[in-house]
Design a protein around this motif. Sequence first.
Motif, PDB file in Angstrom:
ATOM      1  N   VAL A   1       0.176  12.199  -1.700  1.00  0.00           N
ATOM      2  CA  VAL A   1       0.799  10.660  -1.750  1.00  0.00           C
ATOM      3  C   VAL A   1       0.230   9.717  -2.351  1.00  0.00           C
ATOM      4  N   GLY A   2      -0.991   9.841  -3.223  1.00  0.00           N
ATOM      5  CA  GLY A   2      -1.329   9.005  -4.179  1.00  0.00           C
ATOM      6  C   GLY A   2      -0.674   8.406  -5.123  1.00  0.00           C
ATOM      7  N   LYS A   3       0.481   9.080  -5.699  1.00  0.00           N
ATOM      8  CA  LYS A   3       1.599   8.960  -6.666  1.00  0.00           C
ATOM      9  C   LYS A   3       2.389   7.584  -6.047  1.00  0.00           C
ATOM     10  N   PHE A   4       2.184   7.348  -4.829  1.00  0.00           N
ATOM     11  CA  PHE A   4       3.184   6.197  -3.996  1.00  0.00           C
ATOM     12  C   PHE A   4       2.246   4.938  -4.106  1.00  0.00           C
ATOM     13  N   PHE A   5       0.871   4.991  -4.456  1.00  0.00           N
ATOM     14  CA  PHE A   5       0.015   3.872  -4.364  1.00  0.00           C
ATOM     15  C   PHE A   5      -0.124   3.232  -5.755  1.00  0.00           C
ATOM     16  N   PRO A   6      -0.581   2.120  -5.845  1.00  0.00           N
ATOM     17  CA  PRO A   6      -0.645   1.483  -7.231  1.00  0.00           C
ATOM     18  C   PRO A   6      -2.004   2.008  -7.965  1.00  0.00           C
ATOM     19  N   GLU A   7      -1.624   2.191  -9.276  1.00  0.00           N
ATOM     20  CA  GLU A   7      -2.581   2.999 -10.251  1.00  0.00           C
ATOM     21  C   GLU A   7      -4.068   2.586  -9.981  1.00  0.00           C
ATOM     22  N   GLY A   8      -4.934   3.463  -9.628  1.00  0.00           N
ATOM     23  CA  GLY A   8      -6.187   3.236  -9.589  1.00  0.00           C
ATOM     24  C   GLY A   8      -6.786   2.954  -8.102  1.00  0.00           C
ATOM     25  N   VAL A   9      -5.784   2.925  -7.159  1.00  0.00           N
ATOM     26  CA  VAL A   9      -6.218   2.531  -5.932  1.00  0.00           C
ATOM     27  C   VAL A   9      -6.701   4.138  -5.181  1.00  0.00           C
TER      28      VAL A   9
END
Length: 146
Positions: free
Chosen positions: A114-122
């Motif tokens: 799910v990392g792709k759904f969070f802002p870049e770098g979070v």
Amino acid sequence: MSVQELDRSTRIFNVIVKRLSRLGVSAFGAKELVVTGRKSGKSHSTPVNPLRLEGQLYLVAPRGQTQWVKNVRHDPRITLRTGRSEASYTAHEVHDDSAVPVMRQYMKRWAWEVGKFFPEGVSAKSTDAELAAVVVDHPVFRLERI
């Protein structure tokens, strides 16, 4: 990967996880969330990744202010299901600093999916302030067994 390809691959992945869950197979710990539609009153389901932290069970909304989030805010009674096994809960939204440890652990466990759904770098390595900032757009719910 384009946004359209990403959306398509996400939909395909969700269908697979949801079907596995209905068969009683919990892919990577995923479960099927069943909520009552706030407008229709009908049951709706979607795959979710519950997280257990310090004896509590949580749901994080990686895709943000989705329909399931709006439905849970309207009626916090939910069901988590895997195959024929199901459990009922009341969902309580967790805000600000209280949600940071949950978000950090969630990112550690599920960022690959799910990392792709969070802002870049979070990421799980983000500061407390950075994680607290994303909770506004990615709600966290503590689940209490009914």
